[in-house]
Design an enzyme around this catalytic site. Structure first.
Site, short mmCIF file in Angstrom:
data_model
loop_
_atom_site.label_atom_id
_atom_site.label_comp_id
_atom_site.label_asym_id
_atom_site.label_seq_id
_atom_site.Cartn_x
_atom_site.Cartn_y
_atom_site.Cartn_z
NE ARG A 128 -2.67 -0.94 3.53
CZ ARG A 128 -2.65 -2.09 4.21
NH1 ARG A 128 -3.03 -3.22 3.62
NH2 ARG A 128 -2.24 -2.12 5.46
CG ASP A 151 9.49 -11.73 18.94
OD1 ASP A 151 8.57 -12.18 18.24
OD2 ASP A 151 9.33 -10.80 19.76
CG HIS A 194 3.08 -9.47 20.92
ND1 HIS A 194 4.12 -8.78 20.31
CD2 HIS A 194 2.16 -8.53 21.28
CE1 HIS A 194 3.85 -7.49 20.31
NE2 HIS A 194 2.68 -7.31 20.88
CG ASP A 195 8.04 -15.08 21.43
OD1 ASP A 195 7.68 -16.10 22.04
OD2 ASP A 195 9.18 -14.94 20.96
#
Length: 388
Positions: free
Chosen positions: A99, A164, A134-135
């Site tokens: 985008r 991560d 998240h992780d």
């Protein structure tokens, strides 16, 4: 001192990387590439949304400047950098760079040999691709979290090291370097899609191996490497500290018993029915001395026993000091680059990002000019700014 590309030490000397700033695995991957000698330039958002603090280890070793990626002039700056780069790394949600006008197609049009590295939690496609995570959530859904920890009633997690940085950053670096080798052989770059949920599943391949061999069950604390075996576990010492015991092989187990003076009284460890008694004996014995005392007992032995140290204690340990595992500069302690290389000049000195990150200082102008940009014009026009 004039900044020139290709003058950093290390095996990636001459490799040029554009980093679209993010958090977690992306900065860690680019830190690793910079540690290995690549010239990495980090693009922050105005106001320093992802900017480095003075002690931010993850953003060390590369200059940074701010661009408003909603500004067409800023997008053109990115594309000029891409035209001169070998690798781009971004960790935004799927579709965001498209985008903005700096997606894989736009970048490939400027540089067909570019390796376009993308890192996300769920991957670029699939039902959850646009979902936040998240992780911890990636580990949970991927089947990895279930087996972590020695508490049968609930799983435990190792910060964000496993997802991560293990399943994310590490796999992005591996993929980017593999794609870079192919690009240099064929002239054709490609997109590297590093999804944390996939990397952690790959890291967890040992779980299937142990289960297939009958050495692990479906529950926590049921296998050889998750605390189910008393000879691979953590024990509390007299001072409420802990030691880690990993005496897997028979010869290491024998040395452990000898150092503990339990050779004559310890049951046969190959008998699962004896494991409860073995654990009781080990628990009682380790509780009789302090961690420091046990450290002396096992120092230099093959019993595979180590004290569980805090990060500060680890930095001071003689072995880590001898290896230079950590480095300190201006009061900031950080891990040195890894792994090591035999060729002379390999970079073993960690560099804080703040040493070269401030724009529009003369050094930063040199960096931008080295990449083929007119730094003075960009700064004067307000297109390029300081990360903060």
């Amino acid at each position: 001192m004039t900044y020139r590309l290709g003058e950093r030490a290390g095996p990636l000397r001459g490799v040029k990387v554009v980093e679209i700033a993010g958090i977690g695995p992306g900065p860690h991957a680019c830190m690793t590439l910079a540690d290995l000698g690549a010239d990495v330039i980090r693009i922050e958002r105005p106001g320093g949304g992802f900017g480095a603090s003075a002690g931010d280890v993850l953003t060390r070793g590369r200059p940074a400047f701010a661009l408003d990626l909603k500004d067409p002039a800023a997008i053109e700056v990115v594309l000029v950098l891409v035209s001169r780069a070998d690798v781009l790394v971004e960790g935004l949600r799927p579709g965001v760079t498209e985008r903005l006008g700096i997606g894989p197609d736009e970048c490939a049009a400027r540089n067909q040999a570019l390796v376009y590295g993308r890192i996300t939690g769920w991957g670029q496609t699939g039902p959850l691709a646009q979902t936040a995570g998240h992780d911890l959530t990636y580990l949970a859904l991927g089947g990895t979290l279930h087996g972590l920890g020695q508490d049968p009633t609930r799983p435990h997690f190792p910060g964000n090291l496993l997802g991560d940085f293990g399943g994310g950053s590490t796999y992005l670096v591996i993929g980017a370097l593999a794609a870079l080798l192919e690009a240099r052989a064929t002239g054709q770059g490609q997109v590297v899609d590093a999804a944390i949920i996939e990397g952690t599943a790959h890291l967890n391949a040992i779980a299937g191996t142990l289960a297939n061999a009958g050495l692990a069950g479906p529950d926590r604390v049921s296998g050889m490497l998750d605390g189910g075996a008393p000879f691979y576990d953590v024990y509390e010492t007299a001072d409420n500290r802990h030691v880690a015991v990993a005496a897997l092989e028979p010869q290491f187990w024998s040395e452990l018993l000898e150092r503990l003076e339990l050779t004559e009284t310890m049951p046969d460890r190959d008998d699962p029915a004896a494991h409860a008694e073995i654990r009781r004996l080990l628990t009682r014995t380790f509780s009789e001395r302090t961690q420091a005392e046990w450290t002396v007992v096992f120092d230099g032995s093959d019993a595979c026993v180590a004290p569980v140290l805090t990060p500060a204690e680890a930095r001071a340990h003689p072995h880590l000091r001898a290896r230079g595992v950590y480095t300190e500069k201006d009061g900031i302690v950080e891990p040195a680059p890894a792994p090591r290389f035999s060729n002379p000049g390999a970079d073993r000195v960690a560099i804080r990002a703040t040493e070269a990150a401030e724009v529009p200082t003369p050094d930063a102008r040199d960096v931008l000019n080295a990449w083929g940009l007119d730094a003075d014009a960009l700064i004067a026009a307000g297109t390029v700014g300081r990360p903060d």
